[in-house]
Design a protein around this motif. Sequence first.
Motif, short mmCIF file in Angstrom:
data_model
loop_
_atom_site.label_atom_id
_atom_site.label_comp_id
_atom_site.label_asym_id
_atom_site.label_seq_id
_atom_site.Cartn_x
_atom_site.Cartn_y
_atom_site.Cartn_z
N LEU A 148 48.82 85.35 26.07
CA LEU A 148 48.24 84.02 25.91
C LEU A 148 48.27 83.22 27.20
N ARG A 200 44.93 81.45 28.69
CA ARG A 200 44.90 80.01 28.92
C ARG A 200 44.31 79.68 30.30
N THR A 251 40.39 76.42 24.21
CA THR A 251 41.68 77.00 24.55
C THR A 251 42.81 75.97 24.51
N MET A 290 46.01 76.24 21.98
CA MET A 290 47.29 76.57 22.58
C MET A 290 48.31 75.45 22.42
N ILE A 349 52.52 82.15 20.36
CA ILE A 349 52.83 81.28 21.49
C ILE A 349 54.34 81.19 21.69
#
Lengths: 542, 293
Positions: free
Chosen positions: A490, A494, A514, A518, A530
């Motif tokens: 991730l 990002r 995004t 996130m 996450i």
Amino acid sequence: MLSIKDLSVAFKTRKGEVNAVRGISLDVGKGETLGIVGESGSGKSVTSYALMRILDAGGEIRTGDVSYGGIDLRAASERDMRDIRGREISMIFQNPRAALNPIRRVGHQVEDVLIRHAQATRQDAKTKAIAALEAVKINDAAARYEAYPFELSGGMCQRIVIAIALACKPQLLIADEPTTGLDITTQKAVMDLVGALAKERGMGMILITHDLGLASQYCDRIVVMKDGLIVEEGAPGMLFTDPQHPYTRKLVDATPRLGASIRNLLPPDARSPEPEHKVHTRPLLEVRDLVKTYPGKAGPVQAVKGISFDIKAGQSLGLVGESGSGKSTTSEMVVRLQDPTSGNILFEGHDIASTPSGKFMRHPVRRNIQMVFQDATDSLNPRGTAASAIAEPLARIDRMRGAKLESRVSELADLVGLPQPLLSRYPHQLSGGQKARVGIARAIALEPKLLILDEPTAALDVSIQALVLNLLVDLRAQMGMSYLFVSHDLNVVRLLCDEVLVMKQGEIVDRGPTASVMDKPSHPYTRALIEAAPQPPEPVAA
Amino acid sequence: MVDMTSSQPARKGDTTLGHIAYVLKDNPVTMLAFAMLAFFLGCAFFGPALVPYDPLATNAARALEAPSWDHWFGTDNLGRDVFSRVIVATRLDLTISVAAVALSFVVGSILGSIAGYWGGWLDAVLNRCLDTIMAFPLFVLAMGVVAALGNTVENIIYATAIINIPFYARLVRAEVNIRRNAGFAQAAKLAGNSDLRVLAVHIFPNALPPMMVQVSLNLGWAILNAAGLSFIGLGVRPPTPEWGIMVAEGANFIVSGEWWLAVFPGLWLMLAVFTFNLLGDGLRDIVDPRKRT
């Protein structure tokens, strides 16, 4: 407990001697977790092999002392070493499937080590083996005892390997990249387990990894290695906030983390301003109700369960998920290497899923959808030079020949930052980062409108990853390509993507810009992903 | 560990000839094998022009003479020079084995590639056919083929090729099968290659290194096989000089003390098989790009 003084290891090769480790000293205290961090070729694994005396043929300890609890490991007889390995010092290897015997029940493999070190007799071995499996939190250990490695998932196999390593209650555990190749949530589960067991048993541990973030989360102390030397040593927080050595600084910078832009991954002097890329409102690719079903032994298996998404012209879309989520199947269908069972794929409004993948090479859209593969080594023909790999699409689709082809290939090499002289080399003569550049050059040779990137940096060192990611950002701005970026990381998604899709078991469970996905994950699975990602401490501004 | 990041151009040894020279220098056994191969090839090409006597000319006055300066390997029961016959036979024996191996290499590669790449029922059918061939004792099968088709050089070649096809087909099938979904094969499809082209240009060449070992072993077997067929009277017919027949004819005279009739052709046969068996590793290293470090 363990003390290494001035250790150096050399390997004999056809080109003469290679000094893999050049005089390092380190100590591990009782119950302490030491992290050894470094990139490939830094000598971190060789150090651990040397102290276990399991170096490959041709490797030799040149100088130095290795002592463990007063025993001189360098002078110990092979017989004594066999008693020490597994009982006093244990090791976990990178690939759990390769570390287990594929045709032996896992329970028996645990018993073997118990009986070898006289920790159990034939009568009580089974009970003790099941207890060892329970210790690594394997549910229903009595049933798993009977399983073969191929019946278990990667994470489960790694737990078995840990159970074997810890069965005889060693005082020191060496974990060599224990979670590379595992999913991010599995990585967290395995690392938490090993950390908890080490604490509970007062066991020392050496964690060997290339991931500075992971090391900082689980280690009491970290040493950073480069080219067979220790360049820095310290507490994880200190290393991150105030790295002394330029190499450590480079590593810290290159680690993707919260709040860093993609240019921040590069060394400060290479940080040019990040180029803008334009996202149009016109959709380039529209995927509608895409389904892929494989025939399985126990009935058909749905790998992709009717997903729909759009990629706008110039947009970068991240596709995130763990192994088995269907993200690779989806990307292979979009790139037309596989045929969907049902559903439509529209490219600039025209359905491209109706042409079977076996005939797609003559389709006019072929040149507009290209792919960068996950494993750069595997994606280059071992019998072809770098130049021939880059030339292939130009020669086949554009029918380019001779001097024109040659000049285009060298132009592409310049574009991806591949030095010209390397073009005549074979893949095995190139480094990982160079192979990745060849793969990218080949994919952009036809100036495609959509580039699918299947974990293009998964096999690369962090500093190389930083360079490749920045190259991708530059190319996107220069050529106006759209990206479908498939990844499990991730932090990387990002940095690169405008929007993100989260896939789980063939379905899209979360989607959106995004930043919002996130920062404010709505779906519990996204949140779990996450949270599982190792978060290095914030470094001070450079 | 080894520094590959330096950006020097590829070195001189990267040309094909330079690479062959490097492989030969690296391994004295390979060097010896290639030297012996050169000798046999020389015999095959120039032998008939260089030998001192006509291999078919009889001379009743000098029958069954022991090796001497006139007749290095002695003479046979019809007074023919054994040395000339042994050298002249090289061309026929090498032709049979090379032709047979080339034929089985080509047919086996095609069948194996198809089976390995497309799999499915095609694979199953081809495999069962190959199993059927393998189920026979191979030499007996070769005898059967020659007996059924007739006693000619072409039929010996066909028979030898048929019994060797399964080895190539299986090897190629395995090598192709593990690579059919490799990244470079997928990348080749994205570059506009059809399945057939991906198979022929990208995947198949990767099977060559192990194939070369098989080829060199097979060359040896093929010579033995051809000589064996001739030995039992199912191959080349007398008076044509051929190692197998010469051993067969000479065997009758060993009891009476004329050992040279059988020993010299047998020795040549052995040396030829030995050469081909030694050749394997060298050939593999030459076609394997990974040896070009």
